[in-house]
Design an enzyme around this catalytic site. Structure first.
Site, PDB file in Angstrom:
ATOM      1  N   TYR A   1      -5.422   5.386 -22.631  1.00 30.79           N
ATOM      2  CA  TYR A   1      -5.579   3.972 -22.969  1.00 30.79           C
ATOM      3  C   TYR A   1      -4.412   3.502 -23.838  1.00 30.79           C
ATOM      4  O   TYR A   1      -4.461   3.559 -25.070  1.00 30.79           O
ATOM      5  CB  TYR A   1      -6.900   3.760 -23.692  1.00 30.79           C
ATOM      6  CG  TYR A   1      -7.334   2.327 -23.744  1.00 30.79           C
ATOM      7  CD1 TYR A   1      -8.100   1.784 -22.725  1.00 30.79           C
ATOM      8  CD2 TYR A   1      -6.963   1.505 -24.800  1.00 30.79           C
ATOM      9  CE1 TYR A   1      -8.499   0.465 -22.766  1.00 30.79           C
ATOM     10  CE2 TYR A   1      -7.364   0.175 -24.840  1.00 30.79           C
ATOM     11  CZ  TYR A   1      -8.126  -0.331 -23.823  1.00 30.79           C
ATOM     12  OH  TYR A   1      -8.520  -1.645 -23.863  1.00 30.79           O
TER      13      TYR A   1
ATOM     14  N   TYR B   1      -3.507  -5.104 -17.758  1.00 26.22           N
ATOM     15  CA  TYR B   1      -4.387  -4.851 -18.900  1.00 26.22           C
ATOM     16  C   TYR B   1      -5.803  -5.266 -18.549  1.00 26.22           C
ATOM     17  O   TYR B   1      -6.246  -6.359 -18.848  1.00 26.22           O
ATOM     18  CB  TYR B   1      -3.885  -5.592 -20.136  1.00 26.22           C
ATOM     19  CG  TYR B   1      -4.769  -5.463 -21.353  1.00 26.22           C
ATOM     20  CD1 TYR B   1      -5.144  -4.221 -21.846  1.00 26.22           C
ATOM     21  CD2 TYR B   1      -5.226  -6.589 -22.030  1.00 26.22           C
ATOM     22  CE1 TYR B   1      -5.950  -4.096 -22.973  1.00 26.22           C
ATOM     23  CE2 TYR B   1      -6.038  -6.478 -23.159  1.00 26.22           C
ATOM     24  CZ  TYR B   1      -6.394  -5.227 -23.616  1.00 26.22           C
ATOM     25  OH  TYR B   1      -7.184  -5.114 -24.736  1.00 26.22           O
TER      26      TYR B   1
END
Lengths: 135, 386
Positions: free
Chosen positions: B287, B337
């Site tokens: 992440y 994103y």
């Protein structure tokens, strides 16, 4: 006593601003276990006691980290760039880290570990913010 | 027990874009349609619907999704939020399938933070402590939180801006090998240093993109998946970890600051279930909301020791041809994103194979790590060998 929108639903937040208005920095302290916590909670997160009181610190703080903000993440600050956000700690309030602005002279030379002292700033909404300047 | 082994049988993704003319709900429907088609399934084949537990329930609720497709839900669930939720989606499938509650589940996640006025910064307005004690000091955006961590990490471990730049540059190279990446221009280390500083020491190039888009995943038992349209990708292990601290405090008050304790907890659990070690992992999708957060997860997942992340990246190599390719689609920094759901999709694609220049050679096992500070999820996926 001044309140913010958030503190209306979180009365345990108010003590910080009450003390700030009187020119003091204070944090929640547990009378049962003797430890500080931050942010304010209805019960001590260490021992779950509700016997909490605000305890003043002497004032000086140490810079744990900081950032110079050059982008208007908050549009209302677009005219005030750059500004410095600091995260500071207190020898007499272990475990507390305060988000603040570091203001005044000498910011280009600001370093982690520097000592800073509080500056009290009246906000337009009536409450008092606590900034810091290099000692 | 193979009857309880879960597999990913279908994936769907909208083409990520800064501003989509479609609503978020339309994007989610499109992603689910694509995932069903990929698996070769009809809506009547789905009996469980899963999302994250915070973002989707207030934007694209599961009952609304079920109504669009006619899904007869026998299982309905959502846990954690954002990245940790996407990486732990198979926990729901393991639970539902092993208890006979449902046999084939769809997971979905998407955001319209490219279009929505408050974008990602508005998300943290739900935290009263942040609103009261941080916002009045202009401490309101995720780049600022991670800037504090980055400067402190530099102070403690000697990390340099060039170390962070290397992560951004490497992931950009990978992004250019993916046909749908939002970032389409090459980036050199010089370009990185020329990138605008937003909250020092972080630059625009240290920050993730902003995206409108959605992805969906179809999960079922390995046995059923073997009869579906795509080669099944096995869920070898799934883990969740966290620490008892709220979103108000996590970026400033967490005991270890610059640490993500949930990452280690989640990884150990997933590895144990999978019966593998990190040395068996051929690639990882971590992440990377910021360069610094990617580096910290390399450490906290356990690929190297604390403080050694930059040296690990230099010596191991995290590009497609490196010894541990990381964020093979370009990640949140250079692909899109969508809070890490696209990392799951990319891991499945890598294990299906045939990605051309983007393909990790001999990819057998991949790890997906999803951060929703303080929560962390890990999914370990593997190719199916009957």
């Amino acid at each position: 006593m001044s309140t913010t929108v958030a503190s209306e639903a979180n009365p345990e937040f108010d003590g910080f601003f009450t003390h700030a208005a009187a020119g003091h920095v204070a944090f929640p302290h547990c009378r049962a276990c003797g430890r500080f916590h931050w942010y304010p909670m209805p019960r001590c997160p260490h021992c779950r006691s509700i016997d909490l009181a605000w305890r003043r610190v002497s004032g000086p703080a140490t810079v744990l980290s900081f950032t110079r903000v050059l982008h208007p993440f908050d549009p209302s600050r677009a005219g005030a760039l750059p500004y410095v956000v600091g995260l500071v700690t207190f020898a007499d309030a272990p475990g507390v880290r305060l988000v603040t602005n570091i203001v005044g002279a000498g910011l280009d030379a600001l370093r982690i570990g520097d000592t800073v002292t509080p500056v009290f700033r009246a906000e337009t909404d009536g409450h008092t913010a606590v900034d810091f300047k290099r000692a | 027990m193979s009857s309880q082994t879960v597999a990913i049988a279908g994936i769907g993704a909208t083409r990520p874009t800064r501003r989509s003319p479609k609503s978020l709900r339309a994007l989610v429907v499109e992603a689910i349609e694509a995932a069903l088609a990929d698996a070769g399934l009809e809506p009547s084949d789905i009996d469980g619907v899963v999302s994250d537990g915070l973002v989707m329930p207030t934007t694209v609720p599961r009952d609304w999704v079920a109504a669009q497709f006619g899904f007869q839900r026998r299982y309905d669930g959502g846990m954690s939020f954002g990245g940790a939720a996407s990486a732990t989606a198979p926990l729901h499938a393991q639970l539902a399938i092993s208890h006979g509650l449902a046999h084939t589940l769809v997971y979905y996640f998407g955001v319209d933070w490219g279009t929505r006025a408050s974008g990602p910064y508005g998300f943290h307005d739900l935290y009263a402590g942040k609103m009261t004690f941080e916002k009045p000091h202009g401490f309101t955006g995720q780049p600022q939180y991670f800037a504090l961590w980055a400067r402190r990490y530099m102070h403690e471990f000697g990390l340099t801006e060039a170390d962070l730049g290397q992560i951004a540059v490497t992931q950009r190279q990978s992004a250019l090998l993916h046909p749908d990446s939002q970032a389409t221009r090459p980036m050199s280390l010089g370009d990185y240093f020329a990138s605008r500083v937003v909250s020092d020491p972080l630059r625009v190039a240290d920050c993730c993109l902003i995206t409108d888009g959605a992805c969906a995943i179809v999960m079922t038992s390995l046995e059923r998946a073997r009869d579906m349209a795509q080669p099944p990708i096995r869920v070898l292990g799934t883990g969740f970890g966290s620490e008892p601290i709220s979103g108000d405090d996590v970026f400033t008050q967490a005991g270890g600051m610059m640490r993500i304790p949930g990452a280690r907890i989640a990884t150990e659990r997933a590895l144990q279930q999978a019966g593998v070690t990190l040395s068996d992992v051929d690639f990882a999708e971590l992440y990377d909301c910021f360069t610094i957060s990617c580096l910290l997860q390399i450490e906290d997942v356990g690929f190297c020791k604390r403080g050694e992340g930059a040296a690990f990246i230099r010596e191991t190599g995290i590009g497609i041809d490196g010894r541990l390719p990381i964020n093979t689609h370009g990640g949140l920094l250079s692909h899109s994103y969508l809070l890490g759901v696209e990392h799951v999709v990319e891991a499945v694609r890598q294990l299906r194979g045939n990605l051309g220049a983007r393909q990790v050679a001999n990819a057998e096992i991949g790890l997906v790590g999803g951060l929703s500070n303080p929560d962390y999820g890990v999914m370990i996926l593997g190719r199916d060998h009957r």
